[in-house]
Scaffold this motif. Sequence first.
Motif, PDB file in Angstrom:
ATOM      1  N   VAL A   1      85.933  80.723 -29.775  1.00 29.20           N
ATOM      2  CA  VAL A   1      85.643  79.614 -30.694  1.00 29.20           C
ATOM      3  C   VAL A   1      86.907  78.789 -30.933  1.00 29.20           C
ATOM      4  O   VAL A   1      86.862  77.554 -30.958  1.00 29.20           O
ATOM      5  N   LEU A   2      88.037  79.472 -31.084  1.00 26.18           N
ATOM      6  CA  LEU A   2      89.313  78.766 -31.287  1.00 26.18           C
ATOM      7  C   LEU A   2      89.618  77.854 -30.104  1.00 26.18           C
ATOM      8  O   LEU A   2      90.054  76.707 -30.281  1.00 26.18           O
ATOM      9  N   CYS A   3      89.378  78.342 -28.886  1.00 23.49           N
ATOM     10  CA  CYS A   3      89.658  77.546 -27.689  1.00 23.49           C
ATOM     11  C   CYS A   3      88.691  76.389 -27.519  1.00 23.49           C
ATOM     12  O   CYS A   3      88.928  75.516 -26.672  1.00 23.49           O
ATOM     13  N   ASP A   4      87.627  76.380 -28.288  1.00 19.85           N
ATOM     14  CA  ASP A   4      86.710  75.245 -28.280  1.00 19.85           C
ATOM     15  C   ASP A   4      87.077  74.230 -29.357  1.00 19.85           C
ATOM     16  O   ASP A   4      87.031  73.019 -29.131  1.00 19.85           O
ATOM     17  N   VAL A   5      87.476  74.727 -30.506  1.00 18.07           N
ATOM     18  CA  VAL A   5      87.801  73.846 -31.630  1.00 18.07           C
ATOM     19  C   VAL A   5      89.162  73.177 -31.435  1.00 18.07           C
ATOM     20  O   VAL A   5      89.358  72.003 -31.775  1.00 18.07           O
ATOM     21  N   ILE A   6      90.107  73.935 -30.875  1.00 16.39           N
ATOM     22  CA  ILE A   6      91.468  73.432 -30.670  1.00 16.39           C
ATOM     23  C   ILE A   6      91.777  73.461 -29.183  1.00 16.39           C
ATOM     24  O   ILE A   6      91.649  74.510 -28.538  1.00 16.39           O
ATOM     25  N   PRO A   7      92.217  72.340 -28.617  1.00 14.30           N
ATOM     26  CA  PRO A   7      92.348  71.010 -29.239  1.00 14.30           C
ATOM     27  C   PRO A   7      91.003  70.296 -29.278  1.00 14.30           C
ATOM     28  O   PRO A   7      89.976  70.859 -28.891  1.00 14.30           O
ATOM     29  N   ASP A   8      91.016  69.035 -29.703  1.00 14.92           N
ATOM     30  CA  ASP A   8      89.797  68.247 -29.725  1.00 14.92           C
ATOM     31  C   ASP A   8      89.250  68.075 -28.308  1.00 14.92           C
ATOM     32  O   ASP A   8      90.022  67.938 -27.348  1.00 14.92           O
ATOM     33  N   HIS A   9      87.950  68.081 -28.168  1.00 17.59           N
ATOM     34  CA  HIS A   9      87.341  68.039 -26.842  1.00 17.59           C
ATOM     35  C   HIS A   9      87.701  66.769 -26.077  1.00 17.59           C
ATOM     36  O   HIS A   9      87.766  66.773 -24.844  1.00 17.59           O
ATOM     37  N   ASN A  10      87.921  65.678 -26.790  1.00 21.61           N
ATOM     38  CA  ASN A  10      88.234  64.408 -26.139  1.00 21.61           C
ATOM     39  C   ASN A  10      89.727  64.196 -25.917  1.00 21.61           C
ATOM     40  O   ASN A  10      90.134  63.143 -25.424  1.00 21.61           O
ATOM     41  N   ASP A  11      90.512  65.184 -26.302  1.00 19.56           N
ATOM     42  CA  ASP A  11      91.957  65.096 -26.091  1.00 19.56           C
ATOM     43  C   ASP A  11      92.254  65.066 -24.591  1.00 19.56           C
ATOM     44  O   ASP A  11      91.702  65.847 -23.807  1.00 19.56           O
ATOM     45  N   LEU A  12      93.147  64.170 -24.194  1.00 21.07           N
ATOM     46  CA  LEU A  12      93.498  64.035 -22.784  1.00 21.07           C
ATOM     47  C   LEU A  12      94.038  65.333 -22.212  1.00 21.07           C
ATOM     48  O   LEU A  12      93.825  65.648 -21.041  1.00 21.07           O
ATOM     49  N   TYR A  13      94.736  66.105 -23.040  1.00 24.50           N
ATOM     50  CA  TYR A  13      95.370  67.344 -22.574  1.00 24.50           C
ATOM     51  C   TYR A  13      94.559  68.580 -22.936  1.00 24.50           C
ATOM     52  O   TYR A  13      95.078  69.699 -22.894  1.00 24.50           O
ATOM     53  N   ALA A  14      93.294  68.403 -23.298  1.00 28.57           N
ATOM     54  CA  ALA A  14      92.442  69.540 -23.677  1.00 28.57           C
ATOM     55  C   ALA A  14      92.345  70.593 -22.570  1.00 28.57           C
ATOM     56  O   ALA A  14      92.475  71.794 -22.844  1.00 28.57           O
TER      57      ALA A  14
ATOM     58  N   VAL B   1      82.240  82.806 -24.172  1.00 31.49           N
ATOM     59  CA  VAL B   1      81.934  82.021 -25.378  1.00 31.49           C
ATOM     60  C   VAL B   1      82.481  80.601 -25.242  1.00 31.49           C
ATOM     61  O   VAL B   1      81.788  79.617 -25.537  1.00 31.49           O
ATOM     62  N   ALA B   2      83.723  80.492 -24.785  1.00 34.61           N
ATOM     63  CA  ALA B   2      84.332  79.173 -24.641  1.00 34.61           C
ATOM     64  C   ALA B   2      83.567  78.311 -23.642  1.00 34.61           C
ATOM     65  O   ALA B   2      83.282  77.133 -23.908  1.00 34.61           O
ATOM     66  N   ALA B   3      83.227  78.875 -22.486  1.00 36.18           N
ATOM     67  CA  ALA B   3      82.515  78.103 -21.453  1.00 36.18           C
ATOM     68  C   ALA B   3      81.149  77.638 -21.958  1.00 36.18           C
ATOM     69  O   ALA B   3      80.716  76.514 -21.669  1.00 36.18           O
ATOM     70  N   THR B   4      80.464  78.505 -22.713  1.00 35.40           N
ATOM     71  CA  THR B   4      79.152  78.141 -23.246  1.00 35.40           C
ATOM     72  C   THR B   4      79.268  76.991 -24.243  1.00 35.40           C
ATOM     73  O   THR B   4      78.478  76.039 -24.220  1.00 35.40           O
ATOM     74  N   ARG B   5      80.270  77.057 -25.105  1.00 36.11           N
ATOM     75  CA  ARG B   5      80.461  75.996 -26.095  1.00 36.11           C
ATOM     76  C   ARG B   5      80.905  74.693 -25.427  1.00 36.11           C
ATOM     77  O   ARG B   5      80.474  73.603 -25.814  1.00 36.11           O
ATOM     78  N   TRP B   6      81.741  74.803 -24.400  1.00 37.71           N
ATOM     79  CA  TRP B   6      82.170  73.591 -23.682  1.00 37.71           C
ATOM     80  C   TRP B   6      80.996  72.925 -22.983  1.00 37.71           C
ATOM     81  O   TRP B   6      80.940  71.701 -22.890  1.00 37.71           O
TER      82      TRP B   6
ATOM     83  N   ARG C   1      79.205  70.400 -24.782  1.00 35.96           N
ATOM     84  CA  ARG C   1      79.955  69.154 -24.995  1.00 35.96           C
ATOM     85  C   ARG C   1      80.125  68.364 -23.705  1.00 35.96           C
ATOM     86  O   ARG C   1      80.889  67.397 -23.665  1.00 35.96           O
ATOM     87  N   GLY C   2      79.459  68.808 -22.647  1.00 38.24           N
ATOM     88  CA  GLY C   2      79.478  68.023 -21.427  1.00 38.24           C
ATOM     89  C   GLY C   2      80.276  68.583 -20.277  1.00 38.24           C
ATOM     90  O   GLY C   2      80.330  67.978 -19.202  1.00 38.24           O
ATOM     91  N   TRP C   3      80.916  69.757 -20.448  1.00 37.31           N
ATOM     92  CA  TRP C   3      81.632  70.390 -19.338  1.00 37.31           C
ATOM     93  C   TRP C   3      80.691  71.386 -18.668  1.00 37.31           C
ATOM     94  O   TRP C   3      80.373  72.425 -19.255  1.00 37.31           O
ATOM     95  N   PRO C   4      80.231  71.132 -17.449  1.00 33.52           N
ATOM     96  CA  PRO C   4      79.307  72.059 -16.793  1.00 33.52           C
ATOM     97  C   PRO C   4      79.931  73.436 -16.588  1.00 33.52           C
ATOM     98  O   PRO C   4      81.128  73.545 -16.331  1.00 33.52           O
ATOM     99  N   ILE C   5      79.109  74.458 -16.699  1.00 28.89           N
ATOM    100  CA  ILE C   5      79.588  75.820 -16.451  1.00 28.89           C
ATOM    101  C   ILE C   5      80.043  75.939 -15.004  1.00 28.89           C
ATOM    102  O   ILE C   5      79.367  75.491 -14.087  1.00 28.89           O
ATOM    103  N   ASN C   6      81.203  76.525 -14.794  1.00 25.60           N
ATOM    104  CA  ASN C   6      81.809  76.749 -13.486  1.00 25.60           C
ATOM    105  C   ASN C   6      82.242  75.457 -12.801  1.00 25.60           C
ATOM    106  O   ASN C   6      82.619  75.460 -11.644  1.00 25.60           O
TER     107      ASN C   6
END
Length: 528
Positions: A286-299, A337-342, A345-350
Amino acid sequence: MNDINRTDQNDNIRQNKATTFEIGFKTRQDKQKGRESILIKLLSAIPSLVETKQYIGVLICGLTLWGTSWFLFKDAVLPGSYIFNMSGVVIAGYCFGHALERFTTINPVVGMTFMGALYRNLGPTNFLENSTANSIDFHLRRIYPVIILTKGPLSWNWEYIKNNPVKVFSLATLPWIIECLSTAFLAHILLNYQWKWGLHLGAILSSVSPALIVPTVVALKERGLGTKHEIALLVGNAGGLDTAFTEGIFGVTNSAIFYEASLTYKIIKGLLAIFVGICLGIAWGVLCDVIPDHNDLYAPTVRSLLIFGGGMLVTYAGGYLGWGGTSGVAIMVCAGVAATRWSRRGWPINDNPVSEVYKLLWRIFEPMLFTLSGYFLDVSQLNTKEFCLIIGCIISALFLRMLTAFLVGLANNLSIKESVFVSVTWIPKAIVEAVLVRVAADSILSDASEEDKRTAAQHANIIVIAILITSTAGSVLTTALGPILLSQDSRISPGDFYRAQTLSPASSFHDSSQIRRNNAPSTLSIYL
């Protein structure tokens, strides 16, 4: 009348000669086509211009790093030194493994492992006798699991798992349990192992490595084979959960055997270890999803570093505290958990930036893992009788595993042929086994008996032998039997072959052979 008979005879002779000539001519044509086919295959295996430039670039990078290292380590990296020999074996393993893959259907990990074993038994020195080289190998085995156990769950298809929980979990656990118990029993009967050592060995050898065969299964799927019951999804996701199961159970078993504590504390710790790992993994994911912001260039960069840093911390902390199983489960749950949450937000799994980072890392560390693991095979410790008993133990337990997988497939409404194929995909053992090849020798207590020390050393021999045998057999049989055992379902439309919720294309897995075939004239994901 005689003239007529002679004419008929002459006609028959001419016909026989013509027939004989045609048969001989066709035979020569077939031979010529066979030679041309072999020639085409050889030419297709030659590196393309793009690949050649890639190899040259990698070579130049290696030379620059080696040259730079001299200014830091001086004579420690010169030819003949332990570190130089260690690096040379890894490079040779990489080259041989991928050369073997080009001309056969055998996975490159077999060639890498074989090269390490070859150098150990024919090379001039044992570089692990050097404390620095031994320490490097020891700490590399703390890095491998972080990369491997993160990369796999980033590719899991949670929708498929949720829709087929019984099928996936039964295939992930039941064959594992049967092989673990049968390995322990056979090791006790054939090798005179104590039960604790047999269970320890069984917990390692019971882990399947579908990453070796999933690319082949995916390639078959893209041809429309095995789509009715989604064999590629079943093998990939069940194999991933098999690894998670291995991490939890083996960690608990290892710490229960080798860490001194009261029986009550061991039981409590064993029950809590997996639960704590799950909680840590969820929190960090969950932390790796919340931080940083999903739209951050360096996410992508920051998230990759967060997962890696957290994984390294929990790996060393778990080892230090003796909470085996916690770190591996935490890493896998975190990535899942991180991959599922991403994905929400528009990041396809794998197919997200973080998974690409870990695919690259695995390509770098893979030859190190398998070549240096093969190096732990010491044939001087084996005699012919022991070797035959070890082979018998491995193959017998593997047969029971395959039989269980076959029955699980039938119980889950797979056809007989599909069930046979799934059992074949459950043959290879590689990644978890390679990571844990020296765990027994590293964990054994200082005041252990000579028998325990010898058994711990023998563990490494058995594991390397198992990798060489099962990885070779699994690679060859999956490729050969796939088109025979899997059929195309004519009731499924072509569009259904490529649904959105599916495993990634073959190139998303560790399938360098598939990619190279696309580059030719005519394509560690690691589901463990």
